[in-house]
Design a protein around this motif. Structure first.
Motif, short mmCIF file in Angstrom:
data_model
loop_
_atom_site.label_atom_id
_atom_site.label_comp_id
_atom_site.label_asym_id
_atom_site.label_seq_id
_atom_site.Cartn_x
_atom_site.Cartn_y
_atom_site.Cartn_z
N GLY A 1 8.32 11.14 12.93
CA GLY A 1 8.05 11.84 14.17
C GLY A 1 6.74 12.59 14.16
O GLY A 1 6.38 13.23 15.13
N ALA A 2 6.02 12.52 13.05
CA ALA A 2 4.70 13.14 12.93
C ALA A 2 3.88 12.33 11.95
O ALA A 2 4.41 11.70 11.05
CB ALA A 2 4.83 14.58 12.45
N CYS A 3 2.57 12.36 12.13
CA CYS A 3 1.66 11.63 11.24
C CYS A 3 1.81 12.17 9.82
O CYS A 3 1.80 13.39 9.60
CB CYS A 3 0.22 11.81 11.73
N TRP A 4 1.94 11.29 8.85
CA TRP A 4 2.10 11.70 7.46
C TRP A 4 0.84 12.35 6.92
O TRP A 4 0.88 13.08 5.94
CB TRP A 4 2.46 10.48 6.58
N ARG B 1 6.36 5.33 14.46
CA ARG B 1 5.07 5.23 13.77
C ARG B 1 5.00 6.19 12.60
O ARG B 1 5.63 7.24 12.59
CB ARG B 1 3.94 5.51 14.75
N ARG B 2 4.20 5.85 11.59
CA ARG B 2 4.00 6.70 10.42
C ARG B 2 2.70 7.49 10.51
O ARG B 2 2.60 8.58 9.98
CB ARG B 2 3.95 5.85 9.16
N PHE B 3 1.69 6.89 11.13
CA PHE B 3 0.36 7.49 11.21
C PHE B 3 -0.15 7.42 12.64
O PHE B 3 0.20 6.50 13.39
CB PHE B 3 -0.62 6.76 10.28
N ARG C 1 0.86 -1.18 0.00
CA ARG C 1 0.00 0.00 0.00
C ARG C 1 0.90 1.22 0.00
O ARG C 1 2.05 1.15 0.41
CB ARG C 1 -0.88 0.00 1.24
N PRO C 2 0.40 2.38 -0.43
CA PRO C 2 1.23 3.59 -0.41
C PRO C 2 1.81 3.87 0.97
O PRO C 2 2.93 4.33 1.10
CB PRO C 2 0.27 4.69 -0.84
N ARG C 3 1.06 3.59 2.03
CA ARG C 3 1.55 3.86 3.39
C ARG C 3 2.75 3.00 3.74
O ARG C 3 3.52 3.34 4.62
CB ARG C 3 0.44 3.69 4.41
N ASP C 4 2.91 1.85 3.07
CA ASP C 4 4.05 0.99 3.35
C ASP C 4 5.36 1.59 2.84
O ASP C 4 6.44 1.17 3.24
CB ASP C 4 3.86 -0.39 2.72
N LYS D 1 0.13 15.28 13.28
CA LYS D 1 0.10 15.16 14.75
C LYS D 1 1.44 14.57 15.20
O LYS D 1 1.94 13.63 14.60
CB LYS D 1 -1.06 14.24 15.14
N PRO D 2 2.05 15.14 16.25
CA PRO D 2 3.35 14.61 16.72
C PRO D 2 3.24 13.14 17.15
O PRO D 2 2.29 12.74 17.81
CB PRO D 2 3.67 15.49 17.93
N LEU D 3 4.23 12.36 16.75
CA LEU D 3 4.31 10.93 17.08
C LEU D 3 5.72 10.59 17.51
O LEU D 3 6.64 11.40 17.35
CB LEU D 3 3.96 10.07 15.86
#
Length: 59
Positions: free
Chosen positions: A27-30, A40-42, A18-21, A34-36
């Motif tokens: 360090g932030a949601c793509w 994590r990506r999302f 998937r595109p998210r892969d 939002k800071p992460l």
């Protein structure tokens, strides 16, 4: 104990990418920024699904 034959081994099935892969953790949601943590990506499934949907329309 019976011998295992070749039919007893499970072969994992590869799922399509998937595109998210393809995005790396930053360090932030793509999707919503939002800071992460840096792993994590999302921030959640909703953002990951929305990213995939948007990526399908921008290609």
């Amino acid at each position: 104990m019976p011998d295992k034959d070749a039919g007893d081994t499970a072969v994992p099935v590869a799922r399509p990418l998937r595109p998210r892969d393809l995005v790396t953790a930053k360090g932030a949601c793509w999707y919503c920024d939002k800071p992460l943590d840096s792993v994590r990506r999302f921030c959640g499934k909703d953002c990951a699904d929305a990213y995939d949907e948007e990526a399908a329309y921008t290609r």
